[in-house]
Design a protein around this motif. Structure first.
Motif, PDB file in Angstrom:
ATOM      1  N   PHE A 108       0.785  -1.037  -0.019  1.00 38.97           N
ATOM      2  CA  PHE A 108       0.058   0.057   0.053  1.00 38.97           C
ATOM      3  C   PHE A 108       0.787   1.246  -0.017  1.00 38.97           C
ATOM      4  CE2 PHE A 108      -2.131   2.948   2.749  1.00 38.97           C
ATOM      5  CZ  PHE A 108      -3.136   3.627   1.903  1.00 38.97           C
ATOM      6  N   ILE A 109       1.834   1.349   0.933  1.00 39.97           N
ATOM      7  CA  ILE A 109       2.793   2.685   0.992  1.00 39.97           C
ATOM      8  C   ILE A 109       3.548   2.530  -0.346  1.00 39.97           C
ATOM      9  CG2 ILE A 109       4.695   3.445   2.094  1.00 39.97           C
ATOM     10  CD1 ILE A 109       1.983   3.571   3.702  1.00 39.97           C
ATOM     11  N   ARG A 110       4.046   1.386  -0.849  1.00 40.62           N
ATOM     12  CA  ARG A 110       4.891   1.804  -2.135  1.00 40.62           C
ATOM     13  C   ARG A 110       3.743   2.161  -3.308  1.00 40.62           C
ATOM     14  NH1 ARG A 110       6.850  -2.940  -1.606  1.00 40.62           N
ATOM     15  NH2 ARG A 110       5.404  -4.139  -2.490  1.00 40.62           N
ATOM     16  N   ALA A 111       2.792   1.614  -3.349  1.00 35.43           N
ATOM     17  CA  ALA A 111       1.686   2.296  -4.305  1.00 35.43           C
ATOM     18  C   ALA A 111       1.285   3.901  -4.215  1.00 35.43           C
ATOM     19  CB  ALA A 111       0.393   1.369  -4.417  1.00 35.43           C
ATOM     20  N   LEU A 112       1.325   4.187  -2.942  1.00 36.17           N
ATOM     21  CA  LEU A 112       1.168   5.490  -2.857  1.00 36.17           C
ATOM     22  C   LEU A 112       2.313   6.295  -3.314  1.00 36.17           C
ATOM     23  CD1 LEU A 112      -0.333   5.706   0.873  1.00 36.17           C
ATOM     24  CD2 LEU A 112      -1.582   6.125  -1.234  1.00 36.17           C
ATOM     25  N   GLY A 113       3.394   5.774  -2.971  1.00 37.77           N
ATOM     26  CA  GLY A 113       4.672   6.549  -3.615  1.00 37.77           C
ATOM     27  C   GLY A 113       4.650   6.571  -5.026  1.00 37.77           C
ATOM     28  N   GLU A 138       0.101   5.394  -7.604  1.00 35.74           N
ATOM     29  CA  GLU A 138      -0.789   4.297  -8.230  1.00 35.74           C
ATOM     30  C   GLU A 138      -2.308   4.533  -8.136  1.00 35.74           C
ATOM     31  OE1 GLU A 138       0.619   0.153  -7.630  1.00 35.74           O
ATOM     32  OE2 GLU A 138       2.891   0.886  -7.960  1.00 35.74           O
ATOM     33  N   PHE A 139      -2.810   5.139  -7.172  1.00 34.41           N
ATOM     34  CA  PHE A 139      -4.208   5.467  -7.045  1.00 34.41           C
ATOM     35  C   PHE A 139      -4.824   6.591  -7.789  1.00 34.41           C
ATOM     36  CE2 PHE A 139      -2.699   3.385  -3.170  1.00 34.41           C
ATOM     37  CZ  PHE A 139      -3.369   2.287  -3.146  1.00 34.41           C
ATOM     38  N   GLY A 140      -3.786   7.456  -8.306  1.00 32.90           N
ATOM     39  CA  GLY A 140      -4.257   8.550  -8.934  1.00 32.90           C
ATOM     40  C   GLY A 140      -5.126   9.604  -7.963  1.00 32.90           C
ATOM     41  N   ARG A 141      -5.873  10.308  -8.456  1.00 31.81           N
ATOM     42  CA  ARG A 141      -6.409  11.530  -7.877  1.00 31.81           C
ATOM     43  C   ARG A 141      -7.769  10.780  -7.163  1.00 31.81           C
ATOM     44  NH1 ARG A 141      -5.049  17.094  -6.903  1.00 31.81           N
ATOM     45  NH2 ARG A 141      -6.695  17.919  -5.621  1.00 31.81           N
ATOM     46  N   LEU A 142      -7.976  10.745  -5.949  1.00 34.17           N
ATOM     47  CA  LEU A 142      -9.271  10.217  -5.652  1.00 34.17           C
ATOM     48  C   LEU A 142     -10.194  11.356  -5.182  1.00 34.17           C
ATOM     49  CD1 LEU A 142      -7.914   7.238  -3.114  1.00 34.17           C
ATOM     50  CD2 LEU A 142      -8.805   7.277  -5.454  1.00 34.17           C
TER      51      LEU A 142
END
Length: 71
Positions: free
Chosen positions: A59-64, A67-71
């Motif tokens: 999860f932290i790696r994806a945030l860095g 990967e989630f784009g703008r929510l």
């Protein structure tokens, strides 16, 4: 503010540095040997979400990597 120590579990809780500044949108985290614990800072006696360490790191790696784009 120093981290809070949960007397029952021995967990050391800290507030997220990215929580809202108005004190109504804060979460606290604590690390255990195999997981990260997450709770609402306004309800410290309430439920705790336990996230396995490998999932938390992903999860932290994806945030860095945004990967989630703008929510």
């Amino acid at each position: 503010m120093p981290p809070a120590i949960d007397r029952a579990s021995g967990a050391t809780w800290f507030k997220s540095s990215h929580s809202g500044g108005n004190e109504t949108e804060c979460v606290e985290c604590a690390h255990s040997t195999d997981a990260t614990l997450v709770r609402d800072s306004k309800c410290t006696d309430g439920p705790v979400v336990r996230v396995p360490a490998h999932s938390w790191h992903a999860f932290i790696r994806a945030l860095g990597h945004d990967e989630f784009g703008r929510l």
